[in-house]
Motif scaffolding. Structure first.
Motif, PDB file in Angstrom:
ATOM      1  N   TYR A 136      -3.850   3.004   3.950  1.00  0.00           N
ATOM      2  CA  TYR A 136      -2.833   3.258   4.958  1.00  0.00           C
ATOM      3  C   TYR A 136      -3.201   4.375   5.916  1.00  0.00           C
ATOM      4  O   TYR A 136      -2.859   4.330   7.088  1.00  0.00           O
ATOM      5  CB  TYR A 136      -1.504   3.570   4.266  1.00  0.00           C
ATOM      6  CG  TYR A 136      -0.318   3.214   5.106  1.00  0.00           C
ATOM      7  CD1 TYR A 136       0.090   1.890   5.217  1.00  0.00           C
ATOM      8  CD2 TYR A 136       0.372   4.176   5.822  1.00  0.00           C
ATOM      9  CE1 TYR A 136       1.165   1.547   6.000  1.00  0.00           C
ATOM     10  CE2 TYR A 136       1.456   3.843   6.617  1.00  0.00           C
ATOM     11  CZ  TYR A 136       1.852   2.529   6.703  1.00  0.00           C
ATOM     12  OH  TYR A 136       2.920   2.190   7.492  1.00  0.00           O
TER      13      TYR A 136
ATOM     14  N   GLU B 120       5.516  -4.684   7.893  1.00  0.00           N
ATOM     15  CA  GLU B 120       5.679  -3.337   7.315  1.00  0.00           C
ATOM     16  C   GLU B 120       6.498  -2.441   8.242  1.00  0.00           C
ATOM     17  O   GLU B 120       7.305  -1.626   7.779  1.00  0.00           O
ATOM     18  CB  GLU B 120       4.300  -2.720   7.061  1.00  0.00           C
ATOM     19  CG  GLU B 120       4.303  -1.377   6.375  1.00  0.00           C
ATOM     20  CD  GLU B 120       4.772  -1.445   4.928  1.00  0.00           C
ATOM     21  OE1 GLU B 120       5.918  -1.049   4.695  1.00  0.00           O
ATOM     22  OE2 GLU B 120       3.997  -1.887   4.048  1.00  0.00           O
ATOM     23  N   PRO B 128       4.900   3.223   3.743  1.00  0.00           N
ATOM     24  CA  PRO B 128       4.275   1.907   3.465  1.00  0.00           C
ATOM     25  C   PRO B 128       4.920   1.229   2.264  1.00  0.00           C
ATOM     26  O   PRO B 128       4.269   0.930   1.283  1.00  0.00           O
ATOM     27  CB  PRO B 128       2.820   2.277   3.196  1.00  0.00           C
ATOM     28  CG  PRO B 128       2.843   3.683   2.690  1.00  0.00           C
ATOM     29  CD  PRO B 128       4.057   4.349   3.304  1.00  0.00           C
ATOM     30  N   GLN B 131       3.899  -2.732   1.405  1.00  0.00           N
ATOM     31  CA  GLN B 131       2.542  -2.761   0.876  1.00  0.00           C
ATOM     32  C   GLN B 131       2.483  -2.179  -0.535  1.00  0.00           C
ATOM     33  O   GLN B 131       1.821  -2.724  -1.414  1.00  0.00           O
ATOM     34  CB  GLN B 131       1.679  -1.950   1.837  1.00  0.00           C
ATOM     35  CG  GLN B 131       0.246  -1.853   1.448  1.00  0.00           C
ATOM     36  CD  GLN B 131      -0.528  -1.071   2.504  1.00  0.00           C
ATOM     37  OE1 GLN B 131      -0.539  -1.410   3.684  1.00  0.00           O
ATOM     38  NE2 GLN B 131      -1.171  -0.007   2.079  1.00  0.00           N
ATOM     39  N   ALA B 300       2.258   1.553  11.321  1.00  0.00           N
ATOM     40  CA  ALA B 300       2.599   0.506  10.351  1.00  0.00           C
ATOM     41  C   ALA B 300       2.158  -0.857  10.884  1.00  0.00           C
ATOM     42  O   ALA B 300       1.580  -1.674  10.159  1.00  0.00           O
ATOM     43  CB  ALA B 300       4.100   0.515  10.071  1.00  0.00           C
TER      44      ALA B 300
END
Lengths: 400, 400
Positions: A136, B120, B128, B131, B300
């Motif tokens: 991320y 997301e 996150p 995910q 995101a």
């Protein structure tokens, strides 16, 4: 790789958690074929025929295509990992000391033999921090990472500050609950969080740092004067690991901090861990969860299996930042060593009450490391918020 | 799929954030070929030749193999997504309303055309969470998910409780800072967090729930009596979205809560969001971060690009749980509607002071939904910790 046939080293707390999760999930892609342990005699919660005391039973089995290493001893663990990677067998480990002290070699081995090593379970148990960083924040610039990386120390501090337990009583309780090792020095001396911090520094900033170079003070050197000072000002004491980059320099430390309610760590109690990340695009992020234990760490190991199947591997980040020595604001309680005053750049407060003497002031981390030789000191750092809250009397401030 | 050639719909706050991050990262695998907007006249921070007002410029371009949908209007967005998936073109979206209100159809379309949709950015901006749920908790049983899912409402509550601003002044400030919409009803009425909660319920529990079926009360119905009550007891008021499964039944609500310092949400201030997850293996986990904004949400969306390249897609979880109607403990301030007493299962406290009359007691969520018709009420729920902290006088407790 379509099916993982696993050779497992170690069947302690995390090993058993991992084994139970694997059994509960009953995934046909994962099978444990052999478990190598030190002591053959012990009663085990798995079929006897799985166990062996001979590592060759794993290494000589051509079907085994993944090694999961969950033993205590860091040096033996490193031998296992090196041997596996050299044979192109991927490895999952949760051994923070082994990984932190061999980071460069481990990345080098992974590249040379094109074989991955995953170790989510080594850093803050149930918090998926490595996975989150790699997936991320890979395209975001991280400026700072900090948090509570040792559940045992945090448990002890919670009990002392919230329930007025003595240090000894709190530590005994933590040991009875399985949060602390029988020899708790790794926890309360700040070694364990320094290993985790070294691993995170590599993954976040691309720097391999010797864990012994991290300024490290544990909770074993704290005294009631610091707790009293904190409580009188609505502050708490937390063992915080932190790494920060500014102007191409990195500051890294594991030190007890005086924290104020504006700090993320203020509400993290007992065996919980936290990881706060400050990034360019997202600002401040925080992850909180149990930092250790059979199932939290067992799940982290189990998730590494799934990531391995997907072809996930860690990137070898490289960067050029140097260690930083900017002064930090500390509270130092002393018995006889009044001469420590000369180590400070600036003094903000000096209490001379016999038996409770302390100095609050600014000191360079390198000088703080020198001071560690004096065993009559106890030290905690102020967070920025705690400095405001404690209203440090700048009127007394003088340069040394 | 080796290179993503992108058709982008919308160039508002998130669209621009996404565009800038894409440009900064300069990844040769990603290219925006066309941006379709409503208003051709506006000044844009991207080359003029990228823009068009005709959707067909994207749909007729055979090179475009990914559609990123970042427009406001939920119905138009759904048309775009449906059309793309039907042509086997993957889509990334951040439109929470569109996704929450078409969850089943969207999963059905993804399966029928074997084409992924990722979103997301639709749930809690920079956190996150989708995910993490898909990668990390897929093999863990989640019992509860709850948090602060609306940054604007949280900002307003922080300003009212910490700085004694009026509701109106706090809301104006949030709008000026870009945290709230010009029409803030979606935020302060609790609609926006109810969409996010519906999406999370599908991903966590496998249940598609109509967002309108979620018990929903916003911060627009709160009154100073509730703030005074909270402040006198060291509680805070937070707009909490939560979903919990017990005995095969799910409770889901978005309601202002009285929270105590033991609650994770107590320290989440201003525009920050939080998501707390309680799971079987790991216990309690918490994620905190900025819930909205140009770069947090832009990142995101950008990360969805990378996940798409790796073949990531959401699993269509299915399960059999029903809506639950177990009583919750609420604080209801009323003007004239004293007769609401008959809706309660149990009364814990009844204050009859004129102008500040309130009832504290237990009420079923379905009855609470009925009460929403009365516009002289203001309502907040107690967390378990707040119940203890407020020492609800069980001596006054009587069944209705």
């Amino acid at each position: 790789m379509s099916k993982l046939t696993i050779g497992l080293f170690g069947f302690g707390c995390v090993g058993q958690g991992f084994y139970e999760i694997l059994n509960n999930e009953n995934n046909p892609l994962f099978e444990i074929k052999k478990i190598v342990v030190k002591n053959e005699e012990k009663e085990r919660s798995a079929p006897k025929e799985l166990f062996s005391t001979n590592a060759e039973d794993i290494f000589n089995d051509a079907e085994i295509n993944l090694i999961v290493e969950l033993i205590d001893d860091a040096e033996t663990a490193f031998q296992i990992v090196r041997r596996s990677l050299a044979r192109a067998i991927p490895v999952i480990s949760a051994n923070k000391k082994m990984i932190a002290t061999h980071l460069e070699e481990l990345f080098e081995l992974q590249e040379r033999f094109n074989t991955p090593l995953l170790y989510e379970g080594a850093v803050c148990g149930s918090i998926p921090i490595l996975q989150t960083l790699e997936n991320y924040y890979q395209n975001d610039k991280v400026n700072e990472i900090r948090g509570i990386f040792n559940g045992s120390s945090n448990y002890v501090l919670s009990k002392i500050l919230n329930e007025n337990l003595s240090y000894e009583a709190a530590l005994t309780q933590a040991q009875e609950l399985g949060f602390a090792e029988t020899d708790p020095t790794l926890d309360v001396g700040g070694y364990d969080p320094s290993y985790k911090l070294a691993i995170l520094i590599k993954h976040v900033f691309g720097v391999s740092i010797d864990p012994n170079k991290i300024t490290r003070l544990g909770i074993d050197q704290l005294s009631s004067t610091i707790y009293d000072y904190a409580q009188a000002r609505n502050l708490k004491v937390k063992l915080i690991a932190s790494a920060k980059v500014s102007h191409g320099q990195i500051s890294a430390s594991v030190i007890p901090h005086l924290v104020s309610k504006e700090d993320e760590e203020f509400t993290i109690e007992n065996e919980f861990n936290s990881v706060a990340i400050a990034t360019e695009y997202t600002g401040k992020q925080l992850l909180v969860g149990k930092g250790a234990g059979k199932y939290p760490t067992g799940l982290a190991v189990y998730n590494d299996l799934k990531n391995l199947l997907k072809g996930f591997k860690y990137k070898n980040k490289e960067s050029l930042v140097a260690l930083n020595d900017e002064p930090i604001t500390v509270f130092i309680k002393y018995e006889q060593s009044g001469f420590i005053i000369k180590f400070f750049d600036q003094i903000k407060e000096h209490n001379l009450t016999k038996g409770e003497s302390y100095i609050i002031g600014e000191i360079a981390p390198s000088k703080l490391r020198t001071l560690k030789g004096f065993n009559d000191l106890s030290v905690a750092v102020f967070t920025e918020n705690a400095i405001k809250k404690a209203q440090l009397s700048t009127s007394y401030s003088y340069a040394v």
